[in-house]
Scaffold this active site. Structure first.
Site, PDB file in Angstrom:
ATOM      1  CB  CYS A  22      -0.887  -0.017   1.074  1.00  0.00           C
ATOM      2  SG  CYS A  22      -2.418   1.030   0.944  1.00  0.00           S
ATOM      3  CG  HIS A  38      -3.200  -3.241   4.346  1.00  0.00           C
ATOM      4  ND1 HIS A  38      -2.063  -2.756   4.624  1.00  0.00           N
ATOM      5  CD2 HIS A  38      -3.856  -2.240   3.636  1.00  0.00           C
ATOM      6  CE1 HIS A  38      -1.895  -1.450   4.383  1.00  0.00           C
ATOM      7  NE2 HIS A  38      -3.171  -1.072   3.747  1.00  0.00           N
TER       8      HIS A  38
HETATM    9  N1  GLN Z   1      -2.026   6.931   2.117  1.00  0.00           N
HETATM   10  C1  GLN Z   1      -2.264   6.037   1.064  1.00  0.00           C
HETATM   11  C2  GLN Z   1      -3.418   6.176   0.283  1.00  0.00           C
HETATM   12  O1  GLN Z   1      -4.600   6.102   1.072  1.00  0.00           O
HETATM   13  C3  GLN Z   1      -1.798   4.605   1.285  1.00  0.00           C
HETATM   14  C4  GLN Z   1      -2.703   3.930   2.633  1.00  0.00           C
HETATM   15  C5  GLN Z   1      -2.335   2.615   3.260  1.00  0.00           C
HETATM   16  O2  GLN Z   1      -1.076   2.457   3.156  1.00  0.00           O
HETATM   17  N2  GLN Z   1      -3.160   2.047   3.424  1.00  0.00           N
HETATM   18  O3  GLN Z   1      -3.568   5.913  -0.686  1.00  0.00           O
END
Ligand code: GLN
Length: 250
Positions: A98, A198
């Site tokens: 992510c 995740h």
């Molecule tokens: N900040 C990023 C987004 O929302 C990554 C979020 C995350 O790692 N869950 O795109």
């Protein structure tokens, strides 16, 4: 570590900052499986600042919010980027999730228009969208040669698009994936995988954990991973995740 037993060293990048939805569980899963396969394993954290980046066999970078991404992006690109790029070119397996995945690409543009430069290991870029892409995901991935399912959970506003040098990690069967438009998920270059999943990802997709271990073993010792573990419990969790998603969509 004993000189006679095979050993693998995992580098966990920014463990205290980049750890959303239990991403750390991926490192635990890798370390456990390496031990169950009869090898020794050491996990080393690499935080902001000068760290000797040599000698790692597997690299992991978890997810984080924009705030944490902003804290690490300059260090990742300027202090560690060169060594990481060398490692990737040398075939070291690298898994990024992510917010970590976004920073392995060319840039991440936040909703407020701030641009964070990425390391450029993956040929992709990310721009924040107007909605969050949230939910359980099922993919079909062919990185191991034959089609395999991957289950996980995504929560991102960033929309990622792939350039010519990046292959997708998988095709989306359920969920949004990279951008909710092209049905692609993640990016792969050599043995580096960036993905929005995740979960933690690896405990529920044990074949993927073994794919990373196998790549590390082949690079370091020129040997394939030949031992097989009893993954019946992990595979039940995998199947349960698939069933939960398909129940919701019928
Ligand atoms: N900040 C990023 C987004 O929302 C990554 C979020 C995350 O790692 N869950 O795109």
């Amino acid at each position: 570590m004993s000189p006679t037993r095979k050993n693998l060293v995992i580098c966990h990048l920014y463990p205290e900052l980049m750890n959303m939805y239990g991403d750390r569980g991926n490192v635990i899963a890798l370390a456990r499986r390496i031990a169950w396969h009869g090898m020794e394993c050491r996990v080393e954290g690499a935080s902001i600042g000068a760290v000797d980046m040599a000698g790692f066999d597997i690299v992991f970078l978890g997810g984080g919010q924009d705030r944490e991404q902003k804290q690490i992006c300059v260090d990742l690109k300027d202090a560690k980027g060169g060594r990481l790029r060398d490692a990737v070119e040398a075939g070291v397996p690298f898994l990024a999730i992510c917010g970590g995945y976004q920073l392995l690409g060319k840039h991440y543009r936040t909703a407020s228009g701030q641009v964070m430069d990425g390391v450029g290991i993956l040929d992709c870029w990310t721009d924040a969208g107007e909605t969050r892409l949230i939910g359980n995901v099922v993919l079909e991935s062919r990185i191991s040669g034959s089609p395999r399912t991957v289950v996980g959970f995504e929560n991102h506003s960033g929309k990622t698009f792939l350039g010519e040098m990046a292959e997708p990690f998988g095709r989306v069967l359920n969920g949004f994936g990279n951008n909710g438009e092209d049905r692609l998920e993640g990016a792969v270059y050599k043995n580096t995988i960036g993905t929005y999943l995740h979960g933690s990802l690896l405990p529920k997709n044990p074949w993927l954990a073994d794919w990373l271990i196998d790549r590390a073993l082949q690079r370091k010792y020129g040997e394939q991973l030949s031992s097989r573990l009893d993954d019946s419990i992990e595979n039940m969790a995998h199947e349960a995740a698939i069933k939960r998603v398909s129940r919701r969509t019928v």
